[in-house]
Every structure is written in structure tokens, then in C-alpha cells.
Design an enzyme around this catalytic site. Structure first.
Site, PDB file in Angstrom:
ATOM      1  CG  ASN A  53     -31.687 -35.662  30.648  1.00  0.00           C
ATOM      2  OD1 ASN A  53     -32.393 -35.196  29.823  1.00  0.00           O
ATOM      3  ND2 ASN A  53     -30.410 -35.254  30.680  1.00  0.00           N
ATOM      4  CE  LYS A 181     -29.892 -28.312  24.220  1.00  0.00           C
ATOM      5  NZ  LYS A 181     -29.411 -29.784  23.620  1.00  0.00           N
ATOM      6  CE  LYS A 183     -34.557 -28.747  26.055  1.00  0.00           C
ATOM      7  NZ  LYS A 183     -33.952 -29.807  25.294  1.00  0.00           N
ATOM      8  CG  ASP A 212     -33.254 -29.451  21.874  1.00  0.00           C
ATOM      9  OD1 ASP A 212     -33.854 -29.970  20.733  1.00  0.00           O
ATOM     10  OD2 ASP A 212     -32.886 -30.179  22.708  1.00  0.00           O
ATOM     11  CD  GLU A 238     -30.149 -30.403  20.241  1.00  0.00           C
ATOM     12  OE1 GLU A 238     -30.454 -31.166  20.973  1.00  0.00           O
ATOM     13  OE2 GLU A 238     -29.516 -29.284  20.534  1.00  0.00           O
ATOM     14  CD  GLU A 264     -31.361 -34.947  22.701  1.00  0.00           C
ATOM     15  OE1 GLU A 264     -32.371 -35.309  23.660  1.00  0.00           O
ATOM     16  OE2 GLU A 264     -30.893 -33.940  22.360  1.00  0.00           O
ATOM     17  CG  ASP A 291     -25.802 -39.376  26.174  1.00  0.00           C
ATOM     18  OD1 ASP A 291     -25.020 -39.983  26.608  1.00  0.00           O
ATOM     19  OD2 ASP A 291     -26.776 -38.755  26.656  1.00  0.00           O
ATOM     20  CG  HIS A 321     -28.378 -35.698  25.009  1.00  0.00           C
ATOM     21  ND1 HIS A 321     -28.666 -36.807  25.852  1.00  0.00           N
ATOM     22  CD2 HIS A 321     -29.197 -34.751  25.428  1.00  0.00           C
ATOM     23  CE1 HIS A 321     -29.471 -36.610  26.509  1.00  0.00           C
ATOM     24  NE2 HIS A 321     -30.096 -35.389  26.504  1.00  0.00           N
ATOM     25  CD  GLU A 340     -27.123 -31.142  26.620  1.00  0.00           C
ATOM     26  OE1 GLU A 340     -28.229 -30.386  26.591  1.00  0.00           O
ATOM     27  OE2 GLU A 340     -27.347 -32.621  26.147  1.00  0.00           O
TER      28      GLU A 340
END
Length: 391
Positions: A53, A181, A183, A212, A238, A264, A291, A321, A340
Site C-alpha cells: 500500500n 504503531k 500515526k 509514525d 518513524e 519505507e 520495502d 514496511h 510490519e
């Protein structure tokens, strides 16, 4: 053996969530199937791939450049010495032929999805899980039988910022995760601190929570957040600034002594090497999140591991990621730090085998040949539907 057909399609991976920069309501991914002439139990072996994603589907690059190069190649040029399986390195060189160095980004994403399907084919033809193939080929037979995993989540909940976040964290705790995690950066510092303290009311110790910022902050804001976060002893802080702003990352390291994580949104081995050289990253505490599904695939990730180790970094400080099964196999077979997970969002592609629980923040390994996508039946059904393969 030979490739009979390569199919690609655009699939929605939309979720009604947002981070500090984007919402995911219109997010798409590319899904891929490589159909071979190798038969098992009356059916052709098919390798499946998709990318993570955060980057949109790459159908143009796949259909006009990468896939045609493979279909135009002589079958022997894509196979191993015995001709009974694909050679991932030969395949990668073929679909990347006539591509200039640099310019990483969407091309890296397209390549990552295609390379994932290649490795699924290779492991299925060997009739082994991908993690075992990686262990035997590149890690002297060593592997981790349990993998450290953490859920990516903690998005914003308009109208119920703290209560919604706390409910989400309770869910992760109940599922067996040790670290979760959330945001930050989509609100002001005061609001985010209230959200963080709300999450810690559920999780307890600061080492059970990572935050993050998704690259949102300028240097002053990154430092301000760092000063407010440091007493909380969080698992990591992050991607505070733009992923290519190595000077910001370097300066922030002088102001924040806790663990940081980023990478990531770096899509090449060279970008990651530059992060290590110029970004102030510290091998004793920080994490690199490149990633493989977004950065030219597992084939290039093998080069990345070699490069970071040459720069003095242990592979255990790599934590990809993406929350997908490709990274899980890499973590197991190549013994990097973990990966993750997306148990609650970006479904049906997020998360791992449906029938393997998370225990103590770790998950066990799938035993199915290939990447293990068949261990997520709803995901496989969805993939095959978009690729118009018979169900």
C-alpha cells in the site's frame, strides 16, 4: 519450463483512513499472475504478486515495458542452468533491460510486484515455502522459526480520536501483538500527545508503542516532537521528515536519543546506502524499513542486505514496511529483524496466514509452497477474480 502468460490487473485496496499526508480512500495496487507450463495435480503452477500500500497501481509500466520484455525473451534465458525453474536474477535483468540507473519510484514498485510473482513461482516449483528456499540458497540453511511482527495502524478517527485509537490498540493487544504503531503529524503536537497518552493507557510501557509521522515535519517541528516524545521511551519515532532529507534526519539524531526508523519510501539500494552514510542513522538503535515489494523486489533486496552489512549495519536492524507475506518470508529465511503487519487495514492483502496466530508479538512460519498466499483464501480468491482466472 516456460512462462505461458503474465496477467496484471488494478485492484482497489481502499480504506477509510488517513495519515499525516494522504487518505487511502482511492488507493489501488497492481496484482500479477505468472502462469507457467509446469503442471502439478493437474493444474499449472501460477505465481502471484502484488506491491504494498501507499503507492498506486503501475499498469502502464508493467504492460508497456516490463511484462513484454519477459514474454519476448527466449524461455531458456529466463531459466536456471537445468531449465526446470526460473532464475530470479536472469528474469530481473531481463525485465529491467534498457532501463537507466536512477529514477527510482513508480518503476521500482512495478518491478517489486512482478518480482514477487517470480519468487512465488520459483518456490512453488521447488515445492518449498519461500523462506526455506531463501534459507538454503542465501543463508547457509539458517532461519528464524518465529518472526517479530507489529501492526501498522493507529490512524486518525474524526470525532473519536482517543476512544477510537484506544479500541484499536486493545484489539492489537488481544490479538497477541507486543508492539503497535500509530500515526502522528496529522494534527498539532498537543492533540497528538493526547492521542499517544491515550494509546499508552492501553499498552502500558512506552516500548510497546511506535509513532509514525509519514514524512510530514520540517526540522523545527521534528525536533519539537522529538523533545516531547523522548521522555516516553517509545519503541521508535518513524519518518519524521521527507524521506530524502538526510540532513534533517542527521540533525534530528543530535536532538533525539531514542530509536528512529525510516526508509519505507526509499526505492533503491543506493538510496538506503545514502541514508546510512548521510542521514545520521545509528546501527545500535535505529531501524531501516525499505520495502522489497516497493523497491524492485526480493531480488534487489538481496543486494540491499549485502550493501548495508558492508556499511557496518547488522541485517537485524532491517524491518520492512508493507505488512505482507513476502517480507515475512524474507524475515524468516534471511534472519532480518522482523516485519510490519496489517491485520486491520488494507484487506484482504494485509496480514499473514489466516490460521497462524500471533503469540507474544511473533508469528510462526507458513508451510505452504511459495510465498503462502494460498493460506489466505479470501486474498487468493480476490486476486484471481481481478486477474480473471477461473475460481
Amino acid at each position: 519450463m516456460r512462462i505461458v502468460e503474465i496477467r496484471d490487473a488494478v485492484a482497489p485496496i481502499s480504506s477509510p483512513i488517513r495519515n499525516a499526508f494522504i487518505d487511502f480512500s482511492k488507493m489501488t495496487i497492481s496484482v500479477i499472475a505468472i502462469v507457467t507450463d509446469v503442471m502439478r495435480d493437474g493444474e499449472p503452477i501460477i505465481g502471484y504478486g502484488f506491491h504494498s500500500n501507499g503507492r498506486y497501481a503501475q499498469q502502464g509500466i508493467l504492460r508497456t515495458r516490463l511484462i513484454p520484455r519477459l514474454m519476448e525473451a527466449e524461455p531458456a534465458d529466463l531459466c536456471n542452468a537445468t531449465g526446470d525453474n526460473l532464475d530470479a536474477h536472469r528474469v530481473w535483468r531481463t525485465f529491467m533491460h534498457n532501463e537507466k540507473p536512477g529514477g527510482h519510484g513508480d518503476r521500482a514498485v512495478a518491478a517489486g510486484a512482478l518480482d514477487t510473482a517470480v519468487w512465488d513461482v520459483i518456490a512453488k516449483i521447488e515445492n518449498k515455502p519461500l523462506w526455506r528456499v531463501l534459507s538454503e540458497r542465501y543463508n547457509e540453511g539458517r532461519y528464524d522459526s518465529e518472526i517479530v511482527v507489529y501492526p501498522g495502524g493507529g490512524y486518525y478517527y474524526p470525532g473519536k480520536e482517543i476512544s477510537g485509537l484506544q479500541d484499536e490498540m486493545r484489539g492489537y493487544d488481544a490479538q497477541g501483538y507486543q508492539v503497535a504503531k500509530m500515526k502522528i503529524g496529522g494534527a498539532d503536537l498537543e492533540t497528538d500527545l493526547a492521542r499517544i497518552h491515550g494509546a499508552l493507557e492501553v499498552l502500558g510501557d512506552g516500548q510497546r508503542l511506535a509513532v509514525d509521522a509519514n514524512g510530514k515535519f520540517d526540522l523545527d517541528t521534528a525536533i519539537a516532537y522529538g523533545k516531547a516524545l523522548e521522555p516516553l521511551n517509545l519503541f521508535w519515532y518513524e519518518e519524521p521528515g521527507d524521506p530524502l532529507d538526510y540532513a534533517l534526519q542527521d540533525e534530528l539524531a543530535d536532538h533525539y536519543s531514542g530509536s528512529m526508523a525510516t526508509g519505507e519510501n526509499l526505492f533503491s539500494t543506493q538510496d538506503v546506502c545514502n541514508l546510512i552514510r548521510f542521514g545520521g542513522m545509528r546501527a545500535d538503535r535505529d531501524w531501516i524499513q525499505a520495502d522489497p515489494a516497493l523497491a524492485y523486489g526480493l531480488t534487489e533486496y538481496l543486494n540491499l542486505i549485502e550493501a548495508v552489512e558492508a556499511l557496518g549495519w547488522p541485517r537485524r536492524r532491517l524491518m520492512p514496511h508493507g505488512g505482507h507475506q513476502l517480507a515475512l518470508n524474507i524475515a524468516a529465511g534471511l534472519q532480518i529483524g522482523g516485519t510490519e503487519s496489517y491485520p486491520a487495514v488494507f484487506q484482504p492483502y494485509g496480514g499473514f496466514a489466516d490460521d497462524i496466530p500471533i503469540v507474544g508479538g511473533r508469528t510462526a512460519l507458513p508451510d505452504a509452497p511459495g510465498i503462502g498466499m494460498e493460506r489466505k483464501p479470501e486474498m487468493l480468491r480476490t486476486l484471481r477474480s481481478y486477474l480473471e482466472l477461473s475460481l
